[in-house]
Design an enzyme around this catalytic site. Structure first.
Site, mmCIF file in Angstrom:
data_model
loop_
_atom_site.group_PDB
_atom_site.id
_atom_site.type_symbol
_atom_site.label_atom_id
_atom_site.label_comp_id
_atom_site.label_asym_id
_atom_site.label_seq_id
_atom_site.Cartn_x
_atom_site.Cartn_y
_atom_site.Cartn_z
ATOM 1 N N GLU A 1 1.837 -7.467 9.048
ATOM 2 C CA GLU A 1 2.224 -6.047 9.057
ATOM 3 C C GLU A 1 3.158 -5.715 7.899
ATOM 4 O O GLU A 1 3.709 -4.617 7.823
ATOM 5 C CB GLU A 1 2.903 -5.691 10.384
ATOM 6 C CG GLU A 1 1.960 -5.695 11.574
ATOM 7 C CD GLU A 1 0.756 -4.786 11.383
ATOM 8 O OE1 GLU A 1 0.922 -3.649 10.914
ATOM 9 O OE2 GLU A 1 -0.360 -5.247 11.676
ATOM 10 N N ASP B 1 -10.780 -0.358 -24.589
ATOM 11 C CA ASP B 1 -11.200 -0.284 -23.192
ATOM 12 C C ASP B 1 -11.076 1.136 -22.641
ATOM 13 O O ASP B 1 -10.327 1.950 -23.189
ATOM 14 C CB ASP B 1 -10.280 -1.164 -22.328
ATOM 15 C CG ASP B 1 -10.689 -2.624 -22.353
ATOM 16 O OD1 ASP B 1 -11.858 -2.897 -22.631
ATOM 17 O OD2 ASP B 1 -9.818 -3.461 -22.079
ATOM 18 N N ARG C 1 -4.219 -9.162 -20.073
ATOM 19 C CA ARG C 1 -5.065 -8.647 -21.160
ATOM 20 C C ARG C 1 -4.243 -8.014 -22.272
ATOM 21 O O ARG C 1 -4.694 -7.893 -23.396
ATOM 22 C CB ARG C 1 -6.045 -7.591 -20.621
ATOM 23 C CG ARG C 1 -7.025 -8.115 -19.623
ATOM 24 C CD ARG C 1 -7.846 -6.985 -19.049
ATOM 25 N NE ARG C 1 -8.640 -6.283 -20.061
ATOM 26 C CZ ARG C 1 -9.752 -6.743 -20.594
ATOM 27 N NH1 ARG C 1 -10.204 -7.915 -20.219
ATOM 28 N NH2 ARG C 1 -10.410 -6.053 -21.497
ATOM 29 N N PRO D 1 0.831 -1.219 0.000
ATOM 30 C CA PRO D 1 0.000 0.000 0.000
ATOM 31 C C PRO D 1 0.861 1.264 0.000
ATOM 32 O O PRO D 1 0.367 2.361 -0.210
ATOM 33 C CB PRO D 1 -0.806 -0.122 1.296
ATOM 34 C CG PRO D 1 -0.019 -1.030 2.175
ATOM 35 C CD PRO D 1 0.716 -1.965 1.262
HETATM 36 N N1 SAH Z 1 0.906 -2.656 8.052
HETATM 37 C C1 SAH Z 1 1.137 -2.326 6.682
HETATM 38 C C2 SAH Z 1 0.080 -2.965 5.802
HETATM 39 C C3 SAH Z 1 0.208 -4.443 5.714
HETATM 40 S S1 SAH Z 1 -1.090 -5.150 4.812
HETATM 41 C C4 SAH Z 1 1.086 -0.801 6.521
HETATM 42 O O1 SAH Z 1 0.487 -0.147 7.362
HETATM 43 O O2 SAH Z 1 1.635 -0.255 5.549
HETATM 44 C C5 SAH Z 1 -0.441 -6.738 4.433
HETATM 45 C C6 SAH Z 1 0.068 -6.943 3.023
HETATM 46 O O3 SAH Z 1 -0.982 -6.767 2.097
HETATM 47 C C7 SAH Z 1 1.163 -6.001 2.589
HETATM 48 O O4 SAH Z 1 2.426 -6.464 2.959
HETATM 49 C C8 SAH Z 1 0.990 -5.949 1.088
HETATM 50 O O5 SAH Z 1 1.712 -6.991 0.446
HETATM 51 C C9 SAH Z 1 -0.501 -6.214 0.903
HETATM 52 N N2 SAH Z 1 -1.272 -5.003 0.607
HETATM 53 C C10 SAH Z 1 -2.131 -4.365 1.458
HETATM 54 N N3 SAH Z 1 -2.715 -3.327 0.888
HETATM 55 C C11 SAH Z 1 -2.229 -3.261 -0.376
HETATM 56 C C12 SAH Z 1 -2.447 -2.368 -1.478
HETATM 57 N N4 SAH Z 1 -3.265 -1.336 -1.379
HETATM 58 N N5 SAH Z 1 -1.782 -2.619 -2.629
HETATM 59 C C13 SAH Z 1 -0.925 -3.648 -2.740
HETATM 60 N N6 SAH Z 1 -0.677 -4.520 -1.719
HETATM 61 C C14 SAH Z 1 -1.316 -4.333 -0.562
#
Ligand code: SAH
Length: 260
Positions: free
Chosen positions: A130, A183, A168, A103
């Site tokens: 996490e 698209d 795609r 994220p």
């Molecule tokens: N504690 C972290 C979030 C971990 S979520 C923080 O606060 O930044 C757990 C896992 O989900 C992450 O390691 C990632 O691989 C995935 N993930 C979560 N949200 C995501 C998103 N928006 N895009 C891509 N991967 C995501």
């Protein structure tokens, strides 16, 4: 001498266009890719997806892949060692750039999907809990990619979105080879409204023009509808493209009428 490429074509086998290695603690999640468009691409040997179980490279006897974070705090963190061992188990020629689904990464866009779809190999790390030990990101990850400003419970779902979007764009994946070119986003606009059978449903009729058989007029309608939809729903996109005179005129007209 027949080259490998020609030989494969000769025996009717497509050349694998893209190989994607996926590091995960839940390889079974990727079984979902055994249906639909991606499965067809895999069957046609256009795409190869290799889920690699990080746990197989766990170093302690309990096969743990996570530990509590240093300094305290919530949850668990995936350890560096099993991740790095898994990366090192991949043939260097098939590794490609290492992408961590996160994220905290750059937001995935249509443009990014197209540029990734040109790669021959790619390795995707799916985090859990996490996240993963920062030392993996610092020393092994080329890019962090996010699918949106929200938190998923695992990178697997983000990786599946990424793989689907990429597939795609691999020639031969879609039945109609040009469909992805029309698209939403392909020309910077949203695609026009689409209708399926029947002509009248719940007393709502399909726009008359689409039944006219006049392709020139239909195409003009599609272009205008696509612009109007973008104007109403995603005006931000209009700032990113070069508009034609005709489009500018239409937008001015709609703005003055405040069509909403
Ligand atoms: N504690 C972290 C979030 C971990 S979520 C923080 O606060 O930044 C757990 C896992 O989900 C992450 O390691 C990632 O691989 C995935 N993930 C979560 N949200 C995501 C998103 N928006 N895009 C891509 N991967 C995501």
């Amino acid at each position: 001498m027949i080259r490998k490429k020609e030989f494969l074509k000769f025996i009717g086998k497509a050349i694998i266009r893209m190989n994607i290695n996926v590091l995960t603690i839940f390889p079974e999640i990727f079984e979902i890719l055994n249906s639909g468009v991606i499965s067809k691409a895999m069957k046609k040997d256009i795409l190869s997806i290799k889920p690699l179980d990080i746990r197989k490279n766990a170093t302690n006897k309990h096969k743990n892949v996570d530990s509590k974070p240093y300094g305290g705090g919530e949850g668990m963190v995936i350890m560096a060692e099993p991740l790095i061992k898994t990366i090192k188990s991949i043939d260097k020629r098939k590794l490609g750039p290492v992408i961590y689904m996160s994220p905290q990464g750059q937001l995935l866009t249509h443009k990014k999907v197209i540029s990734l779809s040109k790669l021959k190999n790619m390795t995707v790390i799916c985090g859990r809990y996490e996240g993963i030990d920062q030392r993996v990101i610092d020393n092994y990850v080329d890019e962090e990619v996010s699918i949106g400003d929200f938190i998923l419970s695992g990178g697997e779902y983000a990786a599946i979105c990424l793989i689907d979007a990429i597939s795609r764009h691999l020639p031969g994946t879609l039945g109609n080879k040009d469909s992805y070119l029309k698209d939403t986003f392909s020309n910077g606009l949203l695609k026009e409204d689409v209708y399926a059978k029947p002509e009248i449903f719940d007393s709502n009729k399909v726009p008359e023009i689409l039944l006219s058989g006049n392709h020139e007029k239909i195409n003009a309608w599609k272009s205008e509808m696509s612009l109007l939809k973008t104007f109403k729903k995603r005006p931000d996109l209009l700032k990113k493209i070069k508009l034609t005179k005709k489009q500018k005129k239409l937008l001015e007209e709609w703005s003055s009428k405040a069509i909403l």
